[in-house]
Design a protein around this motif. Structure first.
Motif, mmCIF file in Angstrom:
data_model
loop_
_atom_site.group_PDB
_atom_site.id
_atom_site.type_symbol
_atom_site.label_atom_id
_atom_site.label_comp_id
_atom_site.label_asym_id
_atom_site.label_seq_id
_atom_site.Cartn_x
_atom_site.Cartn_y
_atom_site.Cartn_z
ATOM 1 N N VAL A 131 12.204 0.409 3.859
ATOM 2 C CA VAL A 131 11.153 -0.358 3.187
ATOM 3 C C VAL A 131 11.163 -0.086 1.687
ATOM 4 N N VAL A 132 11.235 1.190 1.303
ATOM 5 C CA VAL A 132 11.186 1.500 -0.131
ATOM 6 C C VAL A 132 12.472 1.073 -0.835
ATOM 7 N N ARG A 133 13.603 1.118 -0.121
ATOM 8 C CA ARG A 133 14.845 0.618 -0.714
ATOM 9 C C ARG A 133 14.686 -0.857 -1.070
ATOM 10 N N GLN A 134 14.138 -1.631 -0.147
ATOM 11 C CA GLN A 134 13.956 -3.061 -0.393
ATOM 12 C C GLN A 134 12.997 -3.305 -1.532
ATOM 13 N N GLN A 135 12.045 -2.404 -1.722
ATOM 14 C CA GLN A 135 11.087 -2.533 -2.815
ATOM 15 C C GLN A 135 11.797 -2.567 -4.162
ATOM 16 N N ALA A 136 12.789 -1.697 -4.340
ATOM 17 C CA ALA A 136 13.529 -1.659 -5.594
ATOM 18 C C ALA A 136 14.503 -2.838 -5.703
ATOM 19 N N VAL A 137 15.208 -3.123 -4.606
ATOM 20 C CA VAL A 137 16.187 -4.206 -4.623
ATOM 21 C C VAL A 137 15.515 -5.557 -4.857
#
Length: 206
Positions: A131-137
């Motif tokens: 989830v947090v990876r997608q937040q940055a991407v």
């Protein structure tokens, strides 16, 4: 003590715990790091750790959320700054690359942990990490999508993959810089990645 003062103090304590945890885990690994050590490094009582976080795993999960949230915010701010300056979407991406390098230079231990955890599959916080990876991407995806819709970038761009590639490029290049080429300046590293972004690597032949 009013609620705002209490909230500020608690946030300051949590920040100290984040910094202690990320440093210790980077030094000796998650399993080898104890709550006692985190408390000692942060300069607080062991009970303070459990008052703020239910367990060491919860602390680390919240650390991931906190760190990637800061990264996403810095990327978003960089893109908005480029827009306010009247720059193109490529300019915005270039500004975001620099913002990413600045973030990684400021938080090298967190970045090292984050990249390492991306490759693990047996962690309790794996779903949170995705989830947090997608937040940055997603911040990069938004700029790419706007560039395609505005006709500045090719419609053939695979937006999700390109965004992930750009974020990955910055993360890996920055870690390589810090580990193997620390004599290089941030400006130097940014210039090299900027040339990649703008397609000025192949050169021309007469």
């Amino acid at each position: 003590m009013d609620s705002s003062t209490g909230s500020t103090r608690r946030e300051a304590t949590r920040q100290k715990l984040y910094e202690a945890a990320v440093t210790l885990i980077a030094e000796q690994g998650f399993s080898a790091t104890t709550v006692d050590e985190i408390a000692e490094r942060a300069g607080v009582a062991k009970g303070t750790v459990y008052y703020n976080f239910a367990s060491k795993s919860v602390l680390f999960e919240e650390l991931l959320r906190h760190g990637v949230g800061l990264l996403a915010a810095s990327l978003r701010e960089a893109a908005e700054e480029a827009d306010r300056g009247g720059g193109s979407k490529v300019d915005a991406l270039d500004t975001m690359i620099r913002a990413g390098l600045v973030f990684i230079n400021r938080y090298p231990a967190f970045t090292q942990l984050y990249v390492a955890e991306l490759w693990r599959t047996n962690r309790a916080w794996q779903s949170t990490l995705l989830v947090v990876r997608q937040q940055a991407v997603a911040v990069v995806e938004d700029v790419l999508r706007a560039g395609v819709e505005g006709g500045e970038l090719s419609e053939e761009i695979d937006i999700p993959l390109t965004a992930a590639a750009l974020v990955g490029m910055v993360l890996v290049a920055a870690l390589d810089w810090q580990a193997f080429q620390p004599e290089r300046s941030l400006d130097d590293v940014h210039a090299a990645l900027s040339r990649l972004l703008q397609g000025r690597v192949s050169g021309t032949r007469a």
